[in-house]
Scaffold this motif. Sequence first.
Motif, PDB file in Angstrom:
ATOM      1  N   CYS A 117       0.830  -1.203   0.000  1.00  0.00           N
ATOM      2  CA  CYS A 117       0.000   0.000   0.000  1.00  0.00           C
ATOM      3  C   CYS A 117       0.866   1.256   0.000  1.00  0.00           C
ATOM      4  N   ALA A 118       1.928   1.251   0.775  1.00  0.00           N
ATOM      5  CA  ALA A 118       2.812   2.412   0.826  1.00  0.00           C
ATOM      6  C   ALA A 118       3.468   2.661  -0.535  1.00  0.00           C
ATOM      7  N   ARG A 119       3.817   1.606  -1.240  1.00  0.00           N
ATOM      8  CA  ARG A 119       4.445   1.763  -2.557  1.00  0.00           C
ATOM      9  C   ARG A 119       3.447   2.175  -3.631  1.00  0.00           C
ATOM     10  N   CYS A 120       2.235   1.618  -3.577  1.00  0.00           N
ATOM     11  CA  CYS A 120       1.269   1.790  -4.666  1.00  0.00           C
ATOM     12  C   CYS A 120       0.169   2.805  -4.376  1.00  0.00           C
ATOM     13  N   ASN A 121      -0.034   3.148  -3.111  1.00  0.00           N
ATOM     14  CA  ASN A 121      -1.103   4.044  -2.691  1.00  0.00           C
ATOM     15  C   ASN A 121      -2.475   3.513  -3.088  1.00  0.00           C
ATOM     16  N   CYS A 122      -2.624   2.206  -3.072  1.00  0.00           N
ATOM     17  CA  CYS A 122      -3.932   1.594  -3.310  1.00  0.00           C
ATOM     18  C   CYS A 122      -3.927   0.171  -2.762  1.00  0.00           C
ATOM     19  N   VAL A 123      -5.126  -0.312  -2.414  1.00  0.00           N
ATOM     20  CA  VAL A 123      -5.340  -1.678  -1.957  1.00  0.00           C
ATOM     21  C   VAL A 123      -6.608  -2.163  -2.645  1.00  0.00           C
ATOM     22  N   PRO A 124      -6.568  -3.317  -3.295  1.00  0.00           N
ATOM     23  CA  PRO A 124      -7.780  -3.807  -3.964  1.00  0.00           C
ATOM     24  C   PRO A 124      -8.905  -4.063  -2.959  1.00  0.00           C
ATOM     25  N   PRO A 125     -10.151  -3.910  -3.381  1.00  0.00           N
ATOM     26  CA  PRO A 125     -11.270  -4.155  -2.475  1.00  0.00           C
ATOM     27  C   PRO A 125     -11.434  -5.645  -2.178  1.00  0.00           C
ATOM     28  N   GLY A 126     -12.077  -5.947  -1.077  1.00  0.00           N
ATOM     29  CA  GLY A 126     -12.332  -7.341  -0.707  1.00  0.00           C
ATOM     30  C   GLY A 126     -11.181  -7.940   0.062  1.00  0.00           C
ATOM     31  N   THR A 127     -11.327  -9.219   0.392  1.00  0.00           N
ATOM     32  CA  THR A 127     -10.306  -9.906   1.183  1.00  0.00           C
ATOM     33  C   THR A 127      -9.355 -10.741   0.337  1.00  0.00           C
ATOM     34  N   TYR A 128      -9.678 -10.923  -0.956  1.00  0.00           N
ATOM     35  CA  TYR A 128      -8.809 -11.712  -1.828  1.00  0.00           C
ATOM     36  C   TYR A 128      -9.086 -11.338  -3.281  1.00  0.00           C
ATOM     37  N   GLY A 129      -8.055 -11.428  -4.106  1.00  0.00           N
ATOM     38  CA  GLY A 129      -8.221 -11.177  -5.537  1.00  0.00           C
ATOM     39  C   GLY A 129      -8.431  -9.712  -5.847  1.00  0.00           C
ATOM     40  N   ASN A 130      -9.203  -9.433  -6.887  1.00  0.00           N
ATOM     41  CA  ASN A 130      -9.496  -8.068  -7.361  1.00  0.00           C
ATOM     42  C   ASN A 130      -8.234  -7.291  -7.726  1.00  0.00           C
ATOM     43  N   TYR A 131      -7.188  -7.990  -8.157  1.00  0.00           N
ATOM     44  CA  TYR A 131      -5.936  -7.329  -8.495  1.00  0.00           C
ATOM     45  C   TYR A 131      -6.085  -6.380  -9.683  1.00  0.00           C
ATOM     46  N   ASP A 132      -7.115  -6.568 -10.500  1.00  0.00           N
ATOM     47  CA  ASP A 132      -7.317  -5.690 -11.644  1.00  0.00           C
ATOM     48  C   ASP A 132      -7.672  -4.266 -11.216  1.00  0.00           C
ATOM     49  N   LYS A 133      -8.084  -4.061  -9.987  1.00  0.00           N
ATOM     50  CA  LYS A 133      -8.435  -2.735  -9.473  1.00  0.00           C
ATOM     51  C   LYS A 133      -7.204  -1.923  -9.081  1.00  0.00           C
ATOM     52  N   CYS A 134      -6.071  -2.596  -8.898  1.00  0.00           N
ATOM     53  CA  CYS A 134      -4.848  -1.914  -8.469  1.00  0.00           C
ATOM     54  C   CYS A 134      -3.652  -2.602  -9.150  1.00  0.00           C
ATOM     55  N   LYS A 135      -3.306  -2.138 -10.330  1.00  0.00           N
ATOM     56  CA  LYS A 135      -2.269  -2.799 -11.147  1.00  0.00           C
ATOM     57  C   LYS A 135      -0.914  -2.820 -10.460  1.00  0.00           C
ATOM     58  N   CYS A 136      -0.541  -1.737  -9.808  1.00  0.00           N
ATOM     59  CA  CYS A 136       0.755  -1.681  -9.121  1.00  0.00           C
ATOM     60  C   CYS A 136       0.818  -2.733  -8.024  1.00  0.00           C
ATOM     61  N   TYR A 137      -0.242  -2.846  -7.255  1.00  0.00           N
ATOM     62  CA  TYR A 137      -0.335  -3.810  -6.153  1.00  0.00           C
ATOM     63  C   TYR A 137      -0.162  -5.226  -6.689  1.00  0.00           C
ATOM     64  N   ALA A 138      -0.759  -5.491  -7.837  1.00  0.00           N
ATOM     65  CA  ALA A 138      -0.697  -6.823  -8.443  1.00  0.00           C
ATOM     66  C   ALA A 138       0.673  -7.125  -9.041  1.00  0.00           C
ATOM     67  N   SER A 139       1.411  -6.086  -9.437  1.00  0.00           N
ATOM     68  CA  SER A 139       2.683  -6.313 -10.132  1.00  0.00           C
ATOM     69  C   SER A 139       3.847  -6.607  -9.182  1.00  0.00           C
TER      70      SER A 139
END
Length: 101
Positions: A68-90
């Motif tokens: 979160c500190a690096r990307c300034n975003c966290v995907p919604p929900g408790t698992y998955g949803n990486y498409d909502k935050c590309k940096c977080y997923a990468s």
Amino acid sequence: MAISKAFIVSLLISLLVLQLVEADVEVSNKKNGYGPYGSKIDCGSACIARCRLSSRPNLCHRACGTCCARCNCVPPGTYGNYDKCKCYASLTTHGGRHKCP
């Protein structure tokens, strides 16, 4: 006629300068970890929501906080949803697995 041409040229130049200044502010905000509107995400509460069902909550919170500190975003929900935050997923571990929960 010459005055109106000079006025139009100066107006276009001032609009160009304003656009460049706005782009520079946006880039510097992004480097400092701020979102597109100058707001910074509350990583603590976002990671609590993300990790609430984790079997290893301390590990989950630590990894989520780093991401979160690096990307300034966290995907919604408790698992998955990486498409909502590309940096977080990468972000990945040395083994090639997702670093972020």
